[in-house]
Each structure stands twice: as C-alpha cells, then as structure tokens.
Design an enzyme around this catalytic site. Structure first.
Site, mmCIF file in Angstrom:
data_model
loop_
_atom_site.group_PDB
_atom_site.id
_atom_site.type_symbol
_atom_site.label_atom_id
_atom_site.label_comp_id
_atom_site.label_asym_id
_atom_site.label_seq_id
_atom_site.Cartn_x
_atom_site.Cartn_y
_atom_site.Cartn_z
ATOM 1 N N LYS A 126 -39.812 5.727 -15.742
ATOM 2 C CA LYS A 126 -39.959 5.941 -17.605
ATOM 3 C C LYS A 126 -38.490 6.812 -17.368
ATOM 4 O O LYS A 126 -38.131 7.573 -16.379
ATOM 5 C CB LYS A 126 -41.363 7.722 -17.077
ATOM 6 N N SER B 209 -47.262 10.197 -23.398
ATOM 7 C CA SER B 209 -46.023 9.832 -23.370
ATOM 8 C C SER B 209 -45.382 8.977 -22.329
ATOM 9 O O SER B 209 -44.066 8.367 -23.155
ATOM 10 C CB SER B 209 -45.545 11.489 -23.040
ATOM 11 N N SER C 252 -50.884 11.690 -19.933
ATOM 12 C CA SER C 252 -49.954 10.621 -20.286
ATOM 13 C C SER C 252 -49.433 9.431 -18.999
ATOM 14 O O SER C 252 -48.468 8.420 -19.760
ATOM 15 C CB SER C 252 -48.247 11.836 -20.049
HETATM 16 N N1 GLN Z 1 -50.490 15.000 -25.251
HETATM 17 C C1 GLN Z 1 -50.411 15.859 -23.920
HETATM 18 C C2 GLN Z 1 -49.280 17.197 -24.712
HETATM 19 O O1 GLN Z 1 -48.577 15.600 -26.256
HETATM 20 C C3 GLN Z 1 -50.097 15.275 -23.033
HETATM 21 C C4 GLN Z 1 -48.664 14.518 -22.371
HETATM 22 C C5 GLN Z 1 -48.446 14.754 -20.731
HETATM 23 O O2 GLN Z 1 -49.116 14.603 -20.025
HETATM 24 N N2 GLN Z 1 -46.958 14.714 -20.638
HETATM 25 O O3 GLN Z 1 -48.607 17.298 -24.370
#
Ligand code: GLN
Length: 482
Positions: free
Chosen positions: A76, A151, A175
């Site tokens: 990532k 994400s 995410s």
């Molecule tokens: N969807 C959540 C956010 O937007 C979690 C994102 C994540 O786990 N990085 O913060």
C-alpha cells in the site's frame, strides 16, 4: 499460476517449477494488461522487481531460500519505500521519495519478497471506497462499476484481480476488513502494537495498524510471521514474543465458543447478507463450535466517537505538511503565510480538509473536554464491552459489512453514509483488538465477508479459525469472472 497465493507460489519456487524472475515477469505483464482499467497501482517498480527476483533466484540456487524468497507482493502506498515514490494517495506527497523503508517493507525485503509496486488508496487512508485518492478511483475486479472498498482498495483490487498474489494494507477503522469483504479476500488487522508503524504514514496514530490482504488465512499467517514483532523505532509497538502463526493453523475447533453481537444483526444489515453469515456460523457449529448471543451495548456510539478521535489525531499528524520541508509547495508564494495556506489548500483533497477542520475544532480550547475527552471516555466503554464479552466467549463473529460492494460515485456526496460503512469494524480499532475478514458467501455474484474478532494478541487463533473454515468451504477460492 497467477491465480495462486503465497503458499502455492513458494512451493512452486522451491520445487523449481518456476523461477522468481518468471513469476515476477508474469505479474508485471498482468499489471500492464489490466492496471489501466483497475487503477490498483500508483507506481509499478518493474525494473527493481526483476532485479530483486534475479537476486532471489541466486539465493535459492545457493540453497539459502526461505518461504518468502522470490515471492512477489505489493505494498500500500502508505508505507515508505527507499527511492520509490510514497504518495499516500495525495497530491501533497506526489513528489515525495522516502529516504528510508518502513519497518514492514524492510522486514519483507529481508525475507526475500519482491516488490511489484505501490498500490492506490484513499488519500491519507481517509475513506471507505478508494474514491478520495488523488490518483482516481480504483475499480472492483468483480464488477468494474463498483468500488473495491477503502482505504486499502488498491491492495484489495490488485490481489483480487491477480495483479499480485498478496499485499500489505492498513486499517484505522476498517480499511483492511471492508475491502477484503468487497473483493472476496482474507484481510487481517492485527492487535494495535503487534506490527510496527514506523515508516507507515500516520493518519490516526492510536488506531492505525498494518496488516495483510491475501487469498487465504494460510497466506496471511505466512506474511504476518514476517511482519509482526517489536520494533524499538515504534514506541507503541509491543515487546511480546511472536508465535509461529503457521504452526497452529490446523488446530481443531471443537469447543470453540463464538459470540454473536445482537447489534451486528440488527436494522441495516441486508437480509441476503445475514443469510450467508448465518450459514457460515452453522459451518462453525459443524466444526464443533458453540454459538451464543452477546451484547456490545455501546457499539452504536463507535462511529461518532471515531469521527472525533480520528480527525483530532489526523489534524495533528497532518500539520507537518506545510510546504516547507517536503511534499507539495505552491507556486510563487508571496510570504510565509501564503506558502502555508496555498500549499495546504492545493495539496490536500476535500475529505482530508474536512477531517483537519473537524479535528482542529474538536481539539480547540473550550471544546476539548466536550468532544475529545468525551469521545475517549466512550472509547473506554466500547473496550469494556468487548472485554466483558470476550470473558464469556473466545471470539466474536458477525458480518464485516452490512452489504456487498456499492456503485462508484453512489456515496461520494454523502460523507455520513460513507462514514457508516465501518459500522461493524470501527469499534474493533477503538478497542485495539485483532480482527479478520474472510470470504463467507456470494450475494448476487458478489463476495461478502465474515468478521472474526479476538482477544488482544490472539491473531494465531483468528488465523486458525479462518483456516479451518477455508478447509471446509471454498468461498475464498471464488474469483471474479473474466
Ligand atoms: N473509513 C474510515 C475512515 O475513513 C476508516 C479508514 C481506515 O481504516 N483507514 O476514516
């Protein structure tokens, strides 16, 4: 071969059926064919990958290979990589070449893994659909009009679309698990502190944790064996011995006590998803487990508490991007203030700005007690609920997401709808516990995930449970059509 995971590739390499250069080249060809369409990679490091593969082949012929020697993977784009752009999905870091490797990257490199490239992601990991990326949305390989989740959507699409056999990912509120659910993959978020955060670009430091997206629990165990462990460079990494996650994969599940939270089977859960999850739970009963309803009373506060705590921490972490030291700098600033303002205004996208504003507000004098301290107290209540439940049962199971992958663009105008995506996953980060999502069925031809949450540092048990399920079922072997 390209539909295989780490374990199968590693075994073919050791039998001499294929070389690392060959398999690496095969994945690079796949990437050239399909990445334009999926947008899973931000950067492809073809030349470096082939050089690493050639080295791995030499190490192997000298008889010094380990499980990972010569196996290609992707990272990532939140993990710093020496000499290779690390953008975190943001224009702010579009020109950033890290001078060092994140600990996770370094450990996998030392184990002989070959890096194919860096995967797309929501900007600074803020999002649930991979649509906040500066590099454009990622498409779900199961259906290109749907999101892959976020994400870590680039990592998930790359693995599900067979543009790499496995990838690293991070999870602050869901995410890893939500994209695993949407793309039919196994995704584990380890206990907070289990894997080093050093060199992993910070979003919300008390919640961020690195993990993996793979085709199977066995592959996750192989990867986590390398990634987990104490790192003196990360003050929140925990100094506890790391068990061999592969050693206990086949432990029988007889006597396993599973708790199912009433709140995860309530309004909002799509009935077809519930049917599949209940069928998966029945599978565990056949394997000797018992099931008991439990209650996570404060679960409904978790999204609200998260959206105070995470933005507060993000606003502090993102203060470093000021146009001075590294990252994006606006053209022709007239003075220092103009430099700060325009660099940040032009370098960050809308969602990141929204978080910075919410976080700055929540931390400001007069509001700190009302919002931040209050949210931290709620966080403790949420953790207490899990502790109570996990005294009575060994693990907690339920759906990872209330539904299957949704259409691109369908939630971008409604931040709250997007925030509610993590309704079942976010509390796990607030409590710091380990969680895994595994494929547990198809609804209208799209994958759905089962979430399993365990006690602190119980990753071995989660992987064991996931592996036994994958021995008894083949949901994890389903792949997107042509
Ligand atoms: N969807 C959540 C956010 O937007 C979690 C994102 C994540 O786990 N990085 O913060």
């Amino acid at each position: 071969m390209l539909k295989q995971g780490i374990a199968a590739i590693s075994s073919s390499l050791s039998k001499g059926e294929i070389s690392s250069v060959e398999i690496t080249q095969a994945y690079l060809d796949q990437i050239s064919r399909h990445n334009n369409d999926l947008n899973a990679y931000i950067t492809v490091t073809a030349e470096q990958a082939l050089a690493q593969a050639a080295t791995a082949d030499k190490i192997r012929s000298a008889g010094n290979a380990g499980v990972f020697t010569g196996v290609p993977i992707a990272h990532k784009d939140i993990f710093c990589t020496t000499g290779v752009k690390t953008s975190c999905g943001s224009r702010m870091l579009d020109n950033f070449i890290a001078p060092y490797n994140a600990t996770v990257v370094e450990k996998l490199l030392a184990s002989g893994a070959v890096m194919l490239g860096k995967t797309n992601m929501d900007e600074f990991a803020m999002g649930s659909s991979n649509e906040t990326s500066y590099y454009g949305p990622v498409k779900n390989p199961w259906n290109r009009s749907l999101v892959p989740g976020g994400s870590s959507g680039g990592s998930a699409a790359a693995v599900a679309g067979h543009l790499c056999p496995a990838a690293t990912a991070t999870d602050t509120g869901g995410s890893i698990r939500q994209p695993a659910s949407f793309c039919g993959l196994t995704g584990i978020k380890p206990t907070y502190g289990r894997v080093s955060r050093w060199g992993m670009i910070a979003f919300a430091s008390s919640l961020d944790q690195a993990g993996t997206l793979t085709h199977s629990a066995e592959d996750s165990a192989i990867m986590l064996n390398i990634m987990a462990g104490f790192d003196p460079k990360d003050s929140t990494s925990v100094d506890l011995p790391v068990p061999d996650y592969c050693a206990t994969l086949n432990k029988p599940l007889a006597g396993l006590r599973i708790g199912i939270p009433r709140q995860h089977f309530a309004e909002g859960l799509k009935p077809e998803v519930e049917t599949q999850i209940r069928a998966a739970l029945h599978e565990f009963e056949k394997l000797g487990a018992t099931i008991k309803e439990i209650s996570l009373e404060n679960n409904h506060y978790s999204v609200a508490a998260y959206y105070v705590i995470a933005p507060a921490e993000a606003s502090a972490n993102l203060a470093r991007y000021d146009g001075v030291r590294f990252g994006y700098r606006c053209a022709k600033p007239v003075d220092l203030e103009d430099l700060y303002k325009r660099s940040r205004a032009e370098g960050f996208g809308a969602e990141v700005k929204r978080r910075i504003m919410v976080g700055t507000y929540a931390l400001s004098a007069g509001y700190y007690d009302a919002y931040y301290i209050k949210a931290q107290k709620v966080r403790r209540l949420i953790k207490n609920d899990f502790e109570r439940a996990l005294n009575e049962v060994d693990v907690i199971m339920g759906p990872t997401s209330p539904h299957t992958a949704f259409p691109l663009g369908s939630k971008t105008k409604d931040p709250v709808a997007m925030y509610l995506e993590d309704i079942y996953t976010i509390a796990v980060n607030l409590a710091g516990l380990p969680g895994i999502s595994i494929p547990a069925g198809l609804v209208n031809g799209l994958p759905i995930g089962l979430q399993i949450v365990g006690r602190d540092f119980d990753e071995a048990k989660l992987l064991n449970i996931a592996h036994m399920f994958q021995q008894a079922t083949d949901w994890h072997k389903q792949t997107p059509g042509a």
